[in-house]
Design an enzyme around this catalytic site. Structure first.
Site, mmCIF file in Angstrom:
data_model
loop_
_atom_site.group_PDB
_atom_site.id
_atom_site.type_symbol
_atom_site.label_atom_id
_atom_site.label_comp_id
_atom_site.label_asym_id
_atom_site.label_seq_id
_atom_site.Cartn_x
_atom_site.Cartn_y
_atom_site.Cartn_z
ATOM 1 N N LYS A 91 5.643 8.345 -6.985
ATOM 2 C CA LYS A 91 4.502 8.735 -6.140
ATOM 3 C C LYS A 91 4.729 10.071 -5.436
ATOM 4 O O LYS A 91 3.793 10.805 -5.149
ATOM 5 C CB LYS A 91 4.203 7.631 -5.140
ATOM 6 C CG LYS A 91 3.570 6.416 -5.825
ATOM 7 C CD LYS A 91 2.567 5.726 -4.954
ATOM 8 C CE LYS A 91 1.760 4.721 -5.768
ATOM 9 N NZ LYS A 91 2.602 3.580 -6.199
ATOM 10 N N GLU A 113 -4.924 6.617 1.970
ATOM 11 C CA GLU A 113 -5.072 5.165 2.059
ATOM 12 C C GLU A 113 -3.853 4.560 1.378
ATOM 13 O O GLU A 113 -3.242 5.187 0.506
ATOM 14 C CB GLU A 113 -6.355 4.699 1.356
ATOM 15 C CG GLU A 113 -6.258 4.494 -0.159
ATOM 16 C CD GLU A 113 -5.973 5.762 -0.955
ATOM 17 O OE1 GLU A 113 -6.342 6.853 -0.493
ATOM 18 O OE2 GLU A 113 -5.367 5.649 -2.046
ATOM 19 N N SER A 379 8.999 3.298 -13.239
ATOM 20 C CA SER A 379 8.253 4.001 -12.190
ATOM 21 C C SER A 379 8.852 3.886 -10.802
ATOM 22 O O SER A 379 8.635 4.756 -9.961
ATOM 23 C CB SER A 379 6.798 3.520 -12.175
ATOM 24 O OG SER A 379 6.738 2.114 -12.011
HETATM 25 C C1 LIG Z 1 2.088 2.529 -6.985
HETATM 26 C C2 LIG Z 1 3.041 2.185 -8.061
HETATM 27 C C3 LIG Z 1 2.601 1.932 -9.381
HETATM 28 C C4 LIG Z 1 1.151 1.907 -9.787
HETATM 29 O O1 LIG Z 1 0.467 3.093 -9.652
HETATM 30 P P1 LIG Z 1 0.073 4.007 -10.914
HETATM 31 O O2 LIG Z 1 -0.890 4.981 -10.335
HETATM 32 O O3 LIG Z 1 -0.542 3.127 -11.941
HETATM 33 O O4 LIG Z 1 1.318 4.643 -11.391
HETATM 34 C C5 LIG Z 1 3.559 1.662 -10.352
HETATM 35 N N1 LIG Z 1 4.878 1.616 -10.049
HETATM 36 C C6 LIG Z 1 5.329 1.837 -8.799
HETATM 37 C C7 LIG Z 1 6.794 1.761 -8.531
HETATM 38 C C8 LIG Z 1 4.428 2.121 -7.759
HETATM 39 O O5 LIG Z 1 4.890 2.335 -6.510
#
Ligand SMILES: *Cc1c(COP(=O)(O)O)cnc(C)c1O
Length: 400
Positions: A91, A113, A379
């Protein structure tokens, strides 16, 4: 650029996208639409953004060959380690870029948000770094569920504004943020945390996250002698980490692009967040896309064990990739994600975020050959999900 997968100047990917906004928001959105590309492509921005990604975020994140996982699945499984980025997920790639953009637009206040709090923390972090006032809107219910992230944001100097209407969750926080923005158009920039919302946000956020696939091409070439893998797999909430991981491979025909959406308890159980498999076409947060709605067009309450995937819509790029078949999307249940999280923890010593575990679980659905190279976008890290993991420890004690 393939016109199907990059937006036209109205922000449409085929039939999806656009900017369906109330008239009062028009000046704010118009200012962004007019300026975002020239700023993103300016030499000054590119230099400042790359320097921060290197020195502050810790990029490039490693592309790691997970040997034990590879042996288990009889193929080469590479993990793109976004969990090692500052604040623990992808993020921050977006918030660093958008705070820089806001500075160039002359803004001195950032609003955002947040649902689970991950985007709020990433925003508060960069605002602290760049001396911007920061207000994060968060549903009152979410503030109770995600207390550690509320504490982090406060520690970083942000103001956390509770949203007390409706179900007191993400959509109510979004409404509050939009209301605030309408009343403070001149000095405030609104950072959306995924590839959702009105044009130009889906394209803006995808471009800022595209550093992920850019690094993959360079790293894979160094490690294997080829710049594109056979497949890229990423989880999809709004779709920003997936958009970033797919971005440079949208123009290569031979890379299998795979998204994992949250099936919750199952696609047909009524307790799901599978917007592509369970949803239909409609408008949510200013964008034409696929979303979960009842027969009267009212948005239905989503469910996923993973707070970051618990969203009733999906970014317009993914709606387009889904209907054209350019990318394949698998619904992954809460239990499949839990099992995959335990497996990665025990096989590789890496505790993944529950969101990322959805992408890992795809390996149980697709067969890859021993010579193939599969990149999974990890992610985020799983520290925030430890209490959920512990509640399920007995069910998965024997996973290895
Ligand atoms: C917020 C988040 C997501 C989902 O958001 P995307 O916009 O689909 O990437 C996925 N993995 C993690 C670790 C997150 O914090």
């Amino acid at each position: 650029m393939n016109p199907l997968y990059y937006p036209d100047n109205q922000g449409f990917y085929g039939d999806f996208g656009g900017a369906f906004i109330p008239e009062m928001l028009y000046p704010n959105i118009h200012e962004l639409q007019e300026n975002y590309l020239s700023i993103l492509e300016s030499k000054e921005f590119v230099e400042q953004y790359s320097k921060l990604l290197t020195d502050y975020v810790g990029r490039p994140t490693p592309l790691y060959l997970a040997k034990n996982l590879s042996e288990r699945y009889h193929t080469n499984v590479w993990l793109k380690r976004e969990d090692l980025a500052h604040t623990g997920s992808h993020k921050i790639n977006n918030t660093v870029g958008q705070v820089l953009l806001a500075k160039k637009l002359g803004k001195n206040r950032i609003i955002a948000e947040t649902g689970a709090g991950q985007h709020g923390v990433a925003t508060a972090t960069v605002c602290a770094l760049m001396n911007m006032e920061c207000i994060v809107f968060m549903g009152e219910t979410d503030m109770k569920r995600q207390a550690p992230n509320v504490a982090r944001m406060k520690m970083l100097g942000a103001e956390v504004q509770p949203a007390t209407s409706g179900s007191k969750t993400l959509k109510d926080a979004t409404n509050e943020a939009i209301r605030y923005w309408i009343n403070h158009p001149n000095d405030t920039h609104y950072i959306i945390g995924s590839v959702v919302g009105p044009h130009p946000y889906p394209d803006l956020v995808a471009r800022l996250q595209s550093i992920i696939s850019k690094e993959i091409t360079v790293q894979l070439l160094g490690l294997t002698g080829r710049s594109s893998p056979d497949a890229v797999i990423a989880c999809v909430g709004g779709g920003s980490n997936a958009a970033g991981a797919f971005f440079h491979f949208l123009k290569t025909p031979d890379v299998l692009l795979i998204g994992a959406e949250a099936a919750g308890e199952g696609v047909n159980t009524g307790r799901t967040a599978a917007s592509l498999h369970q949803g239909s076409r409609g408008i949510i947060h200013g964008s034409m896309t696929m979303l979960m709605q009842d027969k009267n067009g009212q948005i239905t309450e989503p469910h996923s064990i993973s707070a970051g995937l618990d969203y009733p819509g999906i970014g317009p790029l993914h709606a387009q990739l889904f209907v054209t078949g350019k990318a394949k999307y698998y619904p992954i249940t809460d239990n499949e994600a839990l099992k995959a999280a335990f497996l990665l923890s025990r096989l590789e010593g890496i505790i993944p975020a529950l969101e990322s575990a959805h992408a890992l679980a795809v390996l149980d659905h697709i067969h890859f050959d021993p010579g193939q190279h599969v990149v999974i976008n990890l992610s985020g890290r799983g520290d925030k999900d430890l209490s959920t993991f512990l509640q399920n420890l007995d069910n998965y004690a024997s996973v290895r």
